[in-house]
Design a protein around this motif. Sequence first.
Motif, short mmCIF file in Angstrom:
data_model
loop_
_atom_site.label_atom_id
_atom_site.label_comp_id
_atom_site.label_asym_id
_atom_site.label_seq_id
_atom_site.Cartn_x
_atom_site.Cartn_y
_atom_site.Cartn_z
N PHE A 16 0.83 -1.20 0.00
CA PHE A 16 0.00 0.00 0.00
C PHE A 16 0.87 1.25 0.00
O PHE A 16 0.60 2.21 -0.73
N ALA A 17 1.93 1.25 0.79
CA ALA A 17 2.81 2.41 0.91
C ALA A 17 3.50 2.76 -0.41
O ALA A 17 3.77 3.93 -0.68
N VAL A 18 3.75 1.75 -1.24
CA VAL A 18 4.45 2.00 -2.51
C VAL A 18 3.55 1.81 -3.72
O VAL A 18 4.02 1.87 -4.86
N GLY A 19 2.28 1.57 -3.49
CA GLY A 19 1.32 1.46 -4.59
C GLY A 19 1.50 0.24 -5.48
O GLY A 19 1.43 0.35 -6.70
N SER A 20 1.69 -0.90 -4.85
CA SER A 20 1.88 -2.12 -5.65
C SER A 20 1.03 -3.26 -5.09
O SER A 20 0.57 -3.19 -3.96
N PRO A 21 0.86 -4.31 -5.87
CA PRO A 21 0.18 -5.50 -5.34
C PRO A 21 1.11 -6.28 -4.43
O PRO A 21 2.33 -6.08 -4.44
N TYR A 22 0.53 -7.17 -3.64
CA TYR A 22 1.33 -8.00 -2.74
C TYR A 22 0.93 -9.46 -2.88
O TYR A 22 -0.14 -9.77 -3.38
N ILE A 23 1.84 -10.33 -2.45
CA ILE A 23 1.58 -11.77 -2.44
C ILE A 23 2.15 -12.34 -1.14
O ILE A 23 3.02 -11.73 -0.52
N THR A 24 1.65 -13.51 -0.77
CA THR A 24 2.17 -14.20 0.41
C THR A 24 2.66 -15.61 0.06
O THR A 24 3.00 -16.37 0.95
N ALA A 25 2.71 -15.92 -1.21
CA ALA A 25 3.20 -17.22 -1.68
C ALA A 25 4.27 -16.97 -2.74
O ALA A 25 4.01 -16.31 -3.75
N VAL A 26 5.46 -17.47 -2.51
CA VAL A 26 6.59 -17.26 -3.42
C VAL A 26 6.26 -17.76 -4.82
O VAL A 26 6.71 -17.18 -5.81
N GLU A 27 5.48 -18.80 -4.90
CA GLU A 27 5.14 -19.38 -6.20
C GLU A 27 4.38 -18.39 -7.10
O GLU A 27 4.30 -18.58 -8.31
N LEU A 28 3.83 -17.33 -6.52
CA LEU A 28 3.07 -16.34 -7.28
C LEU A 28 3.91 -15.15 -7.74
O LEU A 28 3.37 -14.17 -8.25
N LEU A 29 5.23 -15.24 -7.59
CA LEU A 29 6.08 -14.15 -8.03
C LEU A 29 5.89 -13.87 -9.52
O LEU A 29 5.84 -14.79 -10.33
N ASP A 30 5.81 -12.61 -9.84
CA ASP A 30 5.74 -12.20 -11.24
C ASP A 30 7.09 -12.50 -11.88
O ASP A 30 8.13 -12.05 -11.39
N SER A 31 7.11 -13.24 -12.95
CA SER A 31 8.38 -13.66 -13.56
C SER A 31 8.98 -12.63 -14.50
O SER A 31 10.03 -12.87 -15.07
N HIS A 32 8.33 -11.48 -14.67
CA HIS A 32 8.81 -10.50 -15.64
C HIS A 32 9.36 -9.22 -15.03
O HIS A 32 9.34 -8.17 -15.67
N ALA A 33 9.88 -9.27 -13.83
CA ALA A 33 10.50 -8.08 -13.23
C ALA A 33 11.95 -7.96 -13.69
O ALA A 33 12.56 -8.94 -14.14
N ASP A 34 12.49 -6.77 -13.58
CA ASP A 34 13.90 -6.56 -13.91
C ASP A 34 14.81 -6.97 -12.75
O ASP A 34 15.93 -7.43 -12.96
N LEU A 35 14.31 -6.77 -11.52
CA LEU A 35 15.12 -7.02 -10.34
C LEU A 35 14.27 -7.64 -9.25
O LEU A 35 13.14 -7.19 -9.00
N TYR A 36 14.80 -8.66 -8.60
CA TYR A 36 14.17 -9.30 -7.45
C TYR A 36 15.09 -9.05 -6.27
O TYR A 36 16.21 -9.57 -6.23
N PHE A 37 14.64 -8.21 -5.35
CA PHE A 37 15.49 -7.82 -4.23
C PHE A 37 15.07 -8.58 -2.98
O PHE A 37 13.97 -8.39 -2.46
N ILE A 38 15.96 -9.47 -2.52
CA ILE A 38 15.68 -10.26 -1.32
C ILE A 38 16.09 -9.46 -0.09
O ILE A 38 17.26 -9.11 0.07
N ALA A 39 15.11 -9.16 0.75
CA ALA A 39 15.35 -8.39 1.98
C ALA A 39 14.71 -9.12 3.15
O ALA A 39 13.82 -8.59 3.82
N VAL A 40 15.14 -10.35 3.36
CA VAL A 40 14.67 -11.16 4.48
C VAL A 40 15.86 -11.46 5.36
O VAL A 40 17.01 -11.20 4.99
N SER A 41 15.62 -12.05 6.52
CA SER A 41 16.73 -12.39 7.42
C SER A 41 17.66 -13.41 6.74
O SER A 41 17.24 -14.18 5.88
N ASP A 42 18.91 -13.38 7.14
CA ASP A 42 19.88 -14.31 6.56
C ASP A 42 19.44 -15.76 6.73
O ASP A 42 19.68 -16.60 5.86
N GLN A 43 18.78 -16.06 7.84
CA GLN A 43 18.34 -17.43 8.09
C GLN A 43 17.24 -17.87 7.13
O GLN A 43 17.05 -19.06 6.90
N ALA A 44 16.50 -16.93 6.56
CA ALA A 44 15.37 -17.26 5.68
C ALA A 44 15.74 -17.30 4.21
O ALA A 44 14.95 -17.76 3.38
#
Length: 88
Positions: free
Chosen positions: A42-70
């Motif tokens: 909502f803050a950045v005006g985009s859709p969200y997902i909670t299942a990795v399998e639903l990732l849009d495959s046509h992005a230019d960049l996928y930025f992983i910002a999760v804990s190192d353990q995850a």
Amino acid sequence: MNIVILGSGHVATTLSQVFTNHGHRIQQVYSRTEANAKALAFAVGSPYITAVELLDSHADLYFIAVSDQAIGELVELMPPTLQGTVVH
């Protein structure tokens, strides 16, 4: 540039805001927690997902910002059809 943010914590939020402020589009936000994903999306005006399998495959960049353990678990679940660059 079209960017998918994987994570919804402080780093993901800050980077999403910086990317947006510099004219990039946050194409999708992923988080395991729906409330967190929804809030950041909502803050950045985009859709969200909670299942990795639903990732849009046509992005230019996928930025992983999760804990190192995850990271390992997340990367294993990411679809092999992603066409952009994956970074952490």
